[in-house]
Design a protein around this motif. Structure first.
Motif, PDB file in Angstrom:
ATOM      1  N   MET A   1      -0.802   2.416   5.350  1.00  0.00           N
ATOM      2  CA  MET A   1      -2.130   2.078   4.826  1.00  0.00           C
ATOM      3  C   MET A   1      -3.107   1.865   5.983  1.00  0.00           C
ATOM      4  SD  MET A   1      -1.762   2.076   1.496  1.00  0.00           S
ATOM      5  CE  MET A   1      -3.191   1.181   0.910  1.00  0.00           C
ATOM      6  N   ARG A 202      -1.829   1.158  -3.674  1.00  0.00           N
ATOM      7  CA  ARG A 202      -3.209   1.648  -3.822  1.00  0.00           C
ATOM      8  C   ARG A 202      -3.794   1.199  -5.167  1.00  0.00           C
ATOM      9  NH1 ARG A 202      -0.500   5.995  -1.368  1.00  0.00           N
ATOM     10  NH2 ARG A 202      -1.290   6.472   0.737  1.00  0.00           N
ATOM     11  N   ASP A 206      -6.921  -1.483  -5.507  1.00  0.00           N
ATOM     12  CA  ASP A 206      -8.118  -0.718  -5.841  1.00  0.00           C
ATOM     13  C   ASP A 206      -9.241  -1.660  -6.309  1.00  0.00           C
ATOM     14  OD1 ASP A 206     -10.000   1.085  -6.572  1.00  0.00           O
ATOM     15  OD2 ASP A 206      -8.787   2.094  -8.113  1.00  0.00           O
TER      16      ASP A 206
END
Length: 409
Positions: A1, A202, A206
Motif C-alpha cells: 500500500m 482498499r 476507502d
C-alpha cells in the motif's frame, strides 16, 4: 500500500511489550480529523479548522483516485471526539477493542467511527493469555503469521480535543471477531486480520464509503491464513518490562530460561570438566612414567601379555661376539676351534638360534635331550663378569633342571 506521509522514528519505536495507552502505528486515508463524508460535529470545531477540513475534503471527493494514505502514531484505547476531559486508565481499557457484532447494530458508541474513521493497525503479532485452574493461572502466548509478514488489524480511530486545550489527541481501537480453529483453544476472540495490499484493505479504507454497509461488515471475519502460536515468558505480563526474549518460545533452544536447556548446559559443562580431568591425569602420568604409547582405534595389531616370572622368563638372544653386558655366567676357557657359541651341553640343553636376514627378530628354543640327571662334577669356582668376587651357584635340582638365572652366572 502507498504511504504519502509517515511519523518520525522517535514517535513510533519497536517494543516487545505493547500495553494499552502506548502509541502504535496506524495506517489510514489522509482525511480530515472528523473523517470522510459529512461533519456531524461541526459545532465542536473551530471555524478555522472547519474551513481547512472542508477544503481538504472537497479535494479528495472531486478526485478520489488521488486519495492519499499515511502512517500515523496514535494512542491505543479510543477516546471519542465528544469527551470533555482526559479519562482515567480504567475507562481507556474499555475501548481498546470493539466487537464486530456491536458494529452490526445501528447506532451505539462506534456509529460515527465505523462510517468515517476506519484504519489499519500495524503489528508483528499479539499476545493472548491462556487461563488455567479456573483463571488462577494465566500463561501468555504469542501469535504471529506463519509467513513472518506484518499483521494488519482492522481498527477505528478518532481525534479528541479536551476543553480548555489546543492539543489534539489521536486514539484507536482494534476490532475483534470469533477465533479461528487455530486459536480456539486459547481464546474465543481474536483481532480481525486483513491481508496486506489486498482488496479487503482498499475497501476497508476507502474514504468514499462513508456509510456502514454489508460489504464492510463482511470483512470482519476470522483469519483464514496460517498462524504460529506458542507460550512465552510470563515476564511479558509485567508493565514496563521490554525484551526481545518475550517473543521467543519457552521451549526453544534460544530461551536461556528454559529448564531443559539449563540441564543440557549443565551436562555439557560436566562433560567438559571430566575431559579436562582426564587430560590432566594423562599429563601427570607422562611426567612420572615417561611417554605412554596407546593403540589407535582400528589398529589390527594386538598386544600379548606375557605372564613371565623369574623361573620361566624367555631366554635372551645369544651374543656371537664378546658380551659387553655385565651378566653373571660360568667362566670357561675360550674355544680355539673358532666357534664362539656358548656350550650348554653341561645341563643337557641345546640352544637353536635362528635369525632373519635383517636381524630384526630371533627365535629361541630349548630341547631336552636327556631326562637323566647329569653326572655330578666337581664344583667349580665361579666369578662375576664385572667383579673378581667368587660367587656360589645355586644347587642343581634332583631332576637335573636348574633355575634359568643360573645360565647368566
Amino acid at each position: 500500500m502507498p504511504v504519502a506521509e509517515a511519523p518520525d522514528d522517535d514517535d513510533v519505536r519497536e517494543t516487545y511489550n505493547f500495553a494499552p495507552g502506548n502509541h502504535g502505528l496506524v495506517y489510514r486515508a489522509d482525511v480530515p480529523d472528523y473523517g470522510s463524508g459529512g461533519r456531524p460535529h461541526d459545532s465542536e470545531q473551530n471555524p478555522e479548522d472547519a474551513t481547512n477540513e472542508k477544503q481538504g475534503l472537497s479535494t479528495q471527493l472531486e478526485d478520489p483516485k488521488e486519495t492519499r494514505y499515511k502512517l500515523q502514531s496514535m494512542k491505543w484505547g479510543l477516546i471519542p471526539f465528544w469527551t470533555k476531559r482526559n479519562p482515567d486508565y480504567g475507562t481507556v481499557m474499555r475501548t481498546i477493542n470493539a466487537r464486530d457484532d456491536s458494529l452490526a447494530s445501528k447506532g451505539g458508541m462506534w456509529n460515527t467511527m465505523k462510517q468515517r474513521k476506519r484504519c489499519i493497525v500495524v503489528a508483528q503479532g499479539f499476545y493472548e493469555w491462556l487461563k488455567k485452574n479456573g483463571g488462577k493461572e494465566k500463561i501468555p502466548h504469542y501469535v504471529k503469521r506463519k509467513d513472518e509478514q506484518l499483521m494488519c488489524f482492522a481498527g477505528l480511530w478518532d481525534c479528541v480535543q479536551y476543553e480548555g486545550s489546543d492539543e489534539k489527541h489521536y486514539t484507536y481501537t482494534i476490532i475483534t471477531t470469533d477465533s479461528n480453529k487455530q486459536l480456539s483453544f486459547l481464546h474465543d476472540r481474536m483481532p480481525v486480520i486483513l491481508e496486506n495490499g489486498s482488496d479487503q484493505i482498499r475497501t476497508w479504507l476507502d474514504p468514499s464509503r462513508s456509510e456502514w454497509s454489508k460489504d464492510l461488515q463482511s470483512l470482519l471475519r476470522p483469519f483464514e491464513g496460517e498462524l504460529d502460536c506458542y507460550s512465552v515468558s510470563k515476564d511479558v505480563g509485567k508493565v514496563g518490562n521490554n525484551s526481545p526474549t518475550f517473543i521467543v518460545p519457552v521451549a526453544s533452544a534460544e530461551n536461556k530460561n528454559n529448564i531443559a536447556n539449563f540441564f543440557s548446559n549443565a551436562r555439557k559443562s560436566t562433560k567438559g570438566e571430566e575431559e579436562k580431568k582426564q587430560v590432566k591425569t594423562a599429563e601427570e602420568d607422562v611426567k612420572e612414567k615417561g611417554s605412554v604409547l596407546e593403540h589407535e582405534k582400528g589398529e589390527a595389531r594386538t598386544t600379548v601379555d606375557h605372564t613371565s616370572s623369574e623361573d620361566n622368563a624367555p631366554l635372551p638372544v645369544p651374543v656371537t661376539g664378546p658380551s659387553k653386558l655385565s651378566l653373571k655366567r660360568e667362566h670357561e676357557p675360550d674355544n680355539e676351534g673358532g666357534s664362539q657359541a656358548e656350550s650348554l651341553e653341561r645341563v643337557g640343553l641345546e640352544r637353536e638360534h635362528k635369525s632373519d636376514d635383517h636381524g630384526e627378530r630371533a627365535v629361541k628354543s630349548l630341547k631336552t635331550e636327556s631326562t637323566k640327571s647329569p653326572e655330578k662334577t666337581a664344583k667349580k669356582n665361579r666369578r662375576s663378569a664385572s667383579t673378581n668376587v667368587t660367587v656360589k651357584g645355586s644347587p642343581a635340582k634332583p631332576n637335573g633342571s636348574q633355575k634359568i638365572t643360573n645360565f647368566y652366572r
